[in-house]
Scaffold this motif. Structure first.
Motif, PDB file in Angstrom:
ATOM      1  N   ARG A  69      41.026  51.555  17.769  1.00 49.11           N
ATOM      2  CA  ARG A  69      39.792  50.898  17.340  1.00 49.11           C
ATOM      3  C   ARG A  69      39.996  49.972  16.143  1.00 49.11           C
ATOM      4  O   ARG A  69      39.298  48.955  16.016  1.00 49.11           O
ATOM      5  CB  ARG A  69      38.725  51.937  16.984  1.00 49.11           C
ATOM      6  N   CYS A  99      36.563  59.316  12.980  1.00 50.34           N
ATOM      7  CA  CYS A  99      37.658  58.889  13.858  1.00 50.34           C
ATOM      8  C   CYS A  99      38.914  59.727  13.587  1.00 50.34           C
ATOM      9  O   CYS A  99      39.228  60.028  12.436  1.00 50.34           O
ATOM     10  CB  CYS A  99      37.980  57.413  13.638  1.00 50.34           C
ATOM     11  N   SER A 121      41.914  57.318  17.488  1.00 48.72           N
ATOM     12  CA  SER A 121      40.773  56.407  17.426  1.00 48.72           C
ATOM     13  C   SER A 121      41.017  55.291  16.417  1.00 48.72           C
ATOM     14  O   SER A 121      40.682  54.133  16.659  1.00 48.72           O
ATOM     15  CB  SER A 121      39.497  57.177  17.067  1.00 48.72           C
ATOM     16  N   ILE A 122      41.594  55.654  15.286  1.00 49.07           N
ATOM     17  CA  ILE A 122      41.930  54.634  14.285  1.00 49.07           C
ATOM     18  C   ILE A 122      42.927  53.646  14.863  1.00 49.07           C
ATOM     19  O   ILE A 122      42.831  52.432  14.632  1.00 49.07           O
ATOM     20  CB  ILE A 122      42.505  55.303  13.016  1.00 49.07           C
ATOM     21  N   ALA A 158      37.322  54.838   8.424  1.00 54.97           N
ATOM     22  CA  ALA A 158      37.203  55.276   9.815  1.00 54.97           C
ATOM     23  C   ALA A 158      37.210  56.802   9.909  1.00 54.97           C
ATOM     24  O   ALA A 158      36.489  57.384  10.729  1.00 54.97           O
ATOM     25  CB  ALA A 158      38.341  54.687  10.644  1.00 54.97           C
TER      26      ALA A 158
END
Length: 280
Positions: free
Chosen positions: A188, A180, A184-185, A175
């Motif tokens: 997501r 990311c 975000s990791i 990611a």
């Protein structure tokens, strides 16, 4: 050989049926008593089948007391339970992600300190918390019941951490290559994979907050702010005659949300506790 196998299966099923009946008997007795006349509940306590079906117990019980109906008590309880459940699950997931995926100074020490808080009885922190919330001016409000859950629940943190640890680090690295950042990791990659653990935490939080009696008893003094646990206690008056029929009728209704939640989301309990996350 087949005959012995069938006989053993029948014996096991019979034992399971007996155990089920034994476990369900208190609930059956409660429901049957909610349909009896209040003065006859303990006179005919040995009999489950009501002599007369008094469905008016549910109507009269719902009227509550002091001009406050159980609509208010159910609403108050849902406000506290839903807010505290959201706070505990969201915050615990953030904290679990930090402990498992972010390296910071004294991480293991802080983790041990968090686990130690699980061993503290509520009676140890009850008075200091009351003094603090009284200093904030939050007595007779829902803030003492809701706000602490937004700082994580140690048991949920530990549960979600065990689930996150089954997710390979390679997914985080992939990611990052795709651009990311940590947040975000988190939402997501991590959050979609730990939904079973989060749902398990939400179910446990719902149960604990729904049944909580000591917290509302300490911080709430106005009947209009009472939760169900306090409202049910108000039906029992040791100085006068208690209408047990109305009390048991409202007790039955108070169990319905818990039963519905359990049968609707029971699969998440098994998935969350087993921590059967993605294996790398």
């Amino acid at each position: 050989m087949a005959l012995n196998s069938n006989r053993e299966a029948m014996i096991r099923q019979l034992i399971l049926v007996l155990l089920t009946a034994f476990m369900l008997y208190p609930l059956i007795w409660l429901f049957a008593s909610s349909l009896k006349e209040g003065s006859q509940v303990f006179v005919s306590a040995h009999s489950i089948y009501p002599k007369g079906w008094h469905f008016e117990n549910y109507i009269n019980g719902w009227k509550g007391f002091g001009g406050i109906t159980f609509t208010t008590f159910f609403t108050n309880t849902f406000i506290v339970v839903l807010a505290s459940t959201i706070g505990s699950v969201v915050s615990s997931t953030f904290i679990a992600y930090g402990f498992t995926r972010i390296k910071f100074a004294w991480r293991n020490v802080w983790f041990v300190c968090m686990l130690l808080t699980m061993m503290l009885p509520f009676e140890v922190i009850m008075i200091p918390q009351y003094i603090m919330f009284n200093w904030f001016g939050w007595i007779n409000t829902y803030w003492p019941l809701i706000l602490p859950t937004f700082f994580g629940v140690p048991f949920f943190v530990f549960l979600i951490m065990q689930f996150i640890r089954t997710i390979p680090y390679e997914m985080d690295e992939a990611a990052r290559i795709d651009g990311c950042n940590r947040f975000s990791i988190f939402y997501r990659i991590i959050v979609p994979l730990v939904v079973p653990a989060m749902m398990t935490s939400a179910i446990f939080s719902f149960y604990w907050r729904w049944d909580d009696f000591m917290g509302p008893l300490i911080y709430l003094s106005k009947p209009s702010k009472y939760t169900l646990a306090l409202a049910l206690k108000m039906f029992s008056d040791p100085e006068s005659v208690t209408d047990w029929g109305n009390l048991f009728a409202m007790s039955v209704l108070s169990l319905l949300p818990v039963i519905i939640i359990f049968f609707s989301f029971q699969k998440y309990i098994v998935e969350g506790i087993s921590t059967s996350g993605l294996k790398g």
